[in-house]
Write a protein that holds these residues in place. Sequence first.
Motif, short mmCIF file in Angstrom:
data_model
loop_
_atom_site.label_atom_id
_atom_site.label_comp_id
_atom_site.label_asym_id
_atom_site.label_seq_id
_atom_site.Cartn_x
_atom_site.Cartn_y
_atom_site.Cartn_z
N VAL A 42 52.80 -64.54 34.15
CA VAL A 42 52.44 -65.20 32.90
C VAL A 42 51.75 -66.53 33.15
O VAL A 42 50.72 -66.85 32.53
CB VAL A 42 53.70 -65.40 32.03
CG1 VAL A 42 53.37 -66.22 30.78
CG2 VAL A 42 54.29 -64.05 31.64
N ALA A 43 52.32 -67.35 34.03
CA ALA A 43 51.78 -68.70 34.28
C ALA A 43 51.79 -69.00 35.77
O ALA A 43 52.67 -69.73 36.25
CB ALA A 43 52.58 -69.74 33.51
N LEU A 93 62.95 -72.02 33.34
CA LEU A 93 63.26 -71.90 31.91
C LEU A 93 63.64 -70.47 31.54
O LEU A 93 64.61 -70.24 30.79
CB LEU A 93 62.06 -72.37 31.09
CG LEU A 93 61.75 -73.87 31.14
CD1 LEU A 93 60.44 -74.17 30.43
CD2 LEU A 93 62.89 -74.67 30.51
N PHE A 94 62.89 -69.50 32.06
CA PHE A 94 63.19 -68.10 31.75
C PHE A 94 64.53 -67.69 32.34
O PHE A 94 65.29 -66.93 31.73
CB PHE A 94 62.06 -67.22 32.29
CG PHE A 94 62.18 -65.77 31.88
CD1 PHE A 94 61.96 -65.40 30.57
CD2 PHE A 94 62.51 -64.80 32.81
CE1 PHE A 94 62.07 -64.07 30.18
CE2 PHE A 94 62.63 -63.48 32.44
CZ PHE A 94 62.40 -63.10 31.12
N ALA A 115 67.15 -63.89 38.71
CA ALA A 115 66.30 -64.93 39.31
C ALA A 115 65.01 -64.33 39.84
O ALA A 115 63.92 -64.88 39.64
CB ALA A 115 67.07 -65.63 40.43
N GLY A 116 65.11 -63.19 40.52
CA GLY A 116 63.91 -62.52 41.00
C GLY A 116 63.00 -62.07 39.87
O GLY A 116 61.77 -62.20 39.95
N LEU A 117 63.61 -61.54 38.81
CA LEU A 117 62.83 -61.11 37.66
C LEU A 117 62.14 -62.30 36.99
O LEU A 117 60.96 -62.21 36.58
CB LEU A 117 63.74 -60.40 36.65
CG LEU A 117 63.10 -59.98 35.33
CD1 LEU A 117 62.00 -58.94 35.57
CD2 LEU A 117 64.16 -59.41 34.37
N SER A 118 62.84 -63.42 36.89
CA SER A 118 62.26 -64.62 36.27
C SER A 118 61.05 -65.11 37.06
O SER A 118 60.03 -65.49 36.48
CB SER A 118 63.31 -65.73 36.18
OG SER A 118 64.42 -65.31 35.43
N GLN A 136 51.95 -72.73 36.79
CA GLN A 136 53.19 -73.47 36.50
C GLN A 136 54.38 -72.53 36.67
O GLN A 136 55.30 -72.51 35.85
CB GLN A 136 53.15 -74.05 35.08
CG GLN A 136 51.99 -74.98 34.81
CD GLN A 136 52.12 -76.28 35.58
OE1 GLN A 136 53.20 -76.68 35.98
NE2 GLN A 136 50.99 -76.96 35.77
N HIS A 137 54.35 -71.74 37.72
CA HIS A 137 55.35 -70.67 37.87
C HIS A 137 56.76 -71.21 38.07
O HIS A 137 57.73 -70.59 37.63
CB HIS A 137 54.98 -69.75 39.03
CG HIS A 137 54.89 -70.46 40.35
ND1 HIS A 137 53.75 -71.11 40.76
CD2 HIS A 137 55.80 -70.61 41.34
CE1 HIS A 137 53.95 -71.63 41.96
NE2 HIS A 137 55.20 -71.35 42.33
N LEU A 138 56.91 -72.38 38.71
CA LEU A 138 58.26 -72.89 38.99
C LEU A 138 59.00 -73.26 37.71
O LEU A 138 60.13 -72.81 37.48
CB LEU A 138 58.18 -74.09 39.93
CG LEU A 138 59.53 -74.71 40.33
CD1 LEU A 138 60.40 -73.69 41.02
CD2 LEU A 138 59.32 -75.93 41.21
N ILE A 139 58.37 -74.08 36.87
CA ILE A 139 59.04 -74.52 35.66
C ILE A 139 59.25 -73.35 34.69
O ILE A 139 60.29 -73.26 34.04
CB ILE A 139 58.23 -75.66 34.99
CG1 ILE A 139 58.98 -76.21 33.80
CG2 ILE A 139 56.85 -75.19 34.60
CD1 ILE A 139 60.27 -76.89 34.14
#
Length: 262
Positions: A211-212, A222-223, A201-204, A215-218
């Motif tokens: 990357v984004a 997804l990741f 979760a921390g890595l995601s 829109q970091h939450l969505i």
Amino acid sequence: MPKLPRTVNLPVPAKPTRFEIVEGLRITAPVAAGYIPLGLAYGLLVVQLGMPWWMAPALSLAAYSGSAELLVITLAAQNTPLAVIAVTMLLVNFRLLFFAFSFPLHAIEGRVARLFSMYALVDEAYALTAARPNGWTKPRLLAMQVLFHLTWFVSGLVGVFAGALIPTQIQGLDFALTALFITLTLDSARSMSELPSAALAGLSFAVAMAVAPGQHLIVALLFFVACLSVRHILHRRGILRFPDSLPPSGGAGQVRHEGKAS
């Protein structure tokens, strides 16, 4: 030798519906009480973020899920696109699909009652049935779920009315959602087997911020789902193995010592 009286296994009579309802309410009441402070915070947050008061009861009816409702309110106040909110809600509530596999839905007869039970399936209802796997009947299950929903609904309304009476902004109230997820994370990561999920979760989140950032939450959700899927596949194939719990202090040295002694 005297003959023993023959025993006959008589069917256990069903308990009255009133007894089952009262029993369901008795089991649920201590857990439902935990909904009250969170529901009050939810109602206050709706008002503090400048949202219309009716959004609190409307969401409690249309999207009954405490953590997801707090998330929707926060995202809506930030003018987040509707598509992003919908996908986020889907990912946050996707766990309920797996809860349904072991929830005693078979005990509920009737299409309307079964649809309501599916709609009112939340984490606390699943936890109670998992802790008490036996004895659930239709009246007991419905009484449990109705009490959970009613407690959350009423607490949210009281929070909305209380927030309307407070003339100033309450600083830090918008941290309620973050605090909720921190509490859930700490509560679930109590063994070594859960630490990889917290690390993923921390890595995601770190990858999403790089990357984004807009829109970091969505992207993080997804990741994270993709990472969990890969981890599950590798675990099923025996490629990844994680210990179930932390070893006791000095445990490894003690085992080696006992091995030499034997």
